[in-house]
Design an enzyme around this catalytic site. Structure first.
Site, PDB file in Angstrom:
ATOM      1  N   GLY A  10     -98.956  -7.562 119.390  1.00 51.73           N
ATOM      2  CA  GLY A  10    -100.457  -8.025 118.973  1.00 51.73           C
ATOM      3  C   GLY A  10    -100.736  -9.510 119.071  1.00 51.73           C
ATOM      4  N   ASP A  36     -90.673   1.478 114.149  1.00 52.99           N
ATOM      5  CA  ASP A  36     -91.826   2.283 113.610  1.00 52.99           C
ATOM      6  C   ASP A  36     -91.637   2.020 112.056  1.00 52.99           C
ATOM      7  OD1 ASP A  36     -93.454   3.906 112.753  1.00 52.99           O
ATOM      8  OD2 ASP A  36     -92.730   5.558 113.961  1.00 52.99           O
ATOM      9  N   ALA A  60    -100.011  -4.522 111.852  1.00 50.75           N
ATOM     10  CA  ALA A  60    -100.903  -4.071 110.841  1.00 50.75           C
ATOM     11  C   ALA A  60    -101.972  -2.744 111.486  1.00 50.75           C
ATOM     12  CB  ALA A  60    -101.952  -5.086 110.440  1.00 50.75           C
ATOM     13  N   THR A 101    -107.083 -10.719 105.294  1.00 49.24           N
ATOM     14  CA  THR A 101    -108.512 -10.783 105.983  1.00 49.24           C
ATOM     15  C   THR A 101    -109.540 -11.245 105.144  1.00 49.24           C
ATOM     16  OG1 THR A 101    -109.901  -9.234 107.112  1.00 49.24           O
ATOM     17  CG2 THR A 101    -108.409  -8.371 105.751  1.00 49.24           C
ATOM     18  N   TYR A 125    -110.114  -0.594 105.695  1.00 52.17           N
ATOM     19  CA  TYR A 125    -109.299  -1.463 106.237  1.00 52.17           C
ATOM     20  C   TYR A 125    -109.312  -2.486 105.253  1.00 52.17           C
ATOM     21  CZ  TYR A 125    -107.987  -5.660 108.878  1.00 52.17           C
ATOM     22  OH  TYR A 125    -107.320  -6.839 109.429  1.00 52.17           O
ATOM     23  N   LYS A 129    -105.688  -3.594 103.208  1.00 52.61           N
ATOM     24  CA  LYS A 129    -105.126  -5.174 103.441  1.00 52.61           C
ATOM     25  C   LYS A 129    -104.851  -5.631 101.882  1.00 52.61           C
ATOM     26  CE  LYS A 129    -104.018  -6.893 106.507  1.00 52.61           C
ATOM     27  NZ  LYS A 129    -102.576  -6.869 107.187  1.00 52.61           N
TER      28      LYS A 129
END
Length: 285
Positions: A10, A36, A60, A101, A125, A129
């Site tokens: 990412g 994984d 994430a 976030t 989401y 988080k």
């Protein structure tokens, strides 16, 4: 210092992994093809056997809209897998970095959210988080929880790349004008993370590039910086419905950073200019 970075496929994981390599750190990186996160026993065994001094957990589930339809899987990755990694860190007495976030806030008001401001996520989401944050807080004492927003980097997709793609084929692009936050260049964020993990100043932090803007203002800066003639048509968020509700106010206060003596990141305008230059150098633009 031995460091394990998850999610190196990412944007953030990629930049942190590469930045650490330049520091000559004993660094290991994994992505979902190599480890994984849903295989809890395998993940924990890997970490315990590797015995890193710190785990920087970048992996994430970040598809904000699709999360509304895949809540169980999103929670599995963002909360339960995070708890599993925190358990492994506790067992080997390792530090842990967890990235959260602006979506943990409802986005009310127009003032920057403090670290201790009430959390009230509006989306799956955001809720998952926040659940990941709470797992880390419950399990560990040596942790850095870093809330960030509007991230972009060289690796993967992001708003900047989307605007550049649209700008190549459209003369006018509709962009939301009534949601505000701070764009964050993952390379800058990586630098501060490396500064942070060398200390024992544990806690929850807000880290973004300095300054605030709307999505529409960011799009205009992208087109101008890239030399595109594309115009922005500023629209209301209500005119652009999405599955997940976004916070209107994603401004994050850096008071905790200042109190701990950490460096603030450069302005978002400076960061964006450097990012566009990087894209040009790498042949993306």
């Amino acid at each position: 210092m031995k460091v394990l970075v998850t999610g190196i496929g990412g944007q953030l994981g990629y930049d942190i992994f590469n930045s650490l390599q330049s520091e000559h750190t004993d660094i290991y990186g994994v992505d979902k093809s190599r480890l994984d996160l849903t295989e809890f026993v395998k993940v924990k065994d890997y970490i315990v056997k590797l015995r890193p001094d710190i785990v920087i957990h970048c992996a994430a589930y970040t598809n904000v809209d699709l999360a509304e339809e895949k809540e169980d899987f999103c929670r599995l990755i963002n909360a339960e897998a995070t708890a599993n990694i925190a358990d492994a860190c506790r067992e080997i007495d390792a530090k842990m970095v967890y990235f959260s976030t602006d979506y943990v806030f409802s986005g009310e008001g127009d003032k920057p959210h403090e670290v201790e401001s009430a959390t009230e996520p509006l989306s799956v989401y955001g809720r998952t988080k926040l659940a990941g944050e709470r797992e880390v807080l419950d399990i560990l004492e040596k942790y850095y929880i870093i809330r960030t927003s509007w991230s972009y980097g060289l690796n993967g997709n992001n708003f900047v790349k989307t605007m550049l793609r649209l700008g190549q084929s459209k003369s006018v692009v509709n962009v939301v004008k009534d949601q505000f936050g701070s764009p964050t260049y993952t390379k800058d964020l990586a630098s501060l993370v490396i500064e942070m993990i060398k200390t024992d100043k544990y806690g929850v932090y807000h880290v973004t590039n300095e300054g605030y803007c709307s999505w529409a203002e960011l799009a205009e800066a992208i087109f101008n910086g890239a030399g595109y003639a594309t115009k922005v048509d500023p629209i209301h968020a209500s005119d652009f419905p999405t599955l997940a509700t976004r916070p209107r106010n994603s401004r994050l206060s850096k008071t905790r950073l200042d109190e701990s003596g950490f460096s603030r990141l450069p302005t978002w305008q400076d960061a964006l200019n450097r990012y566009l230059k990087e894209l040009k150098t790498k042949g993306y633009l």
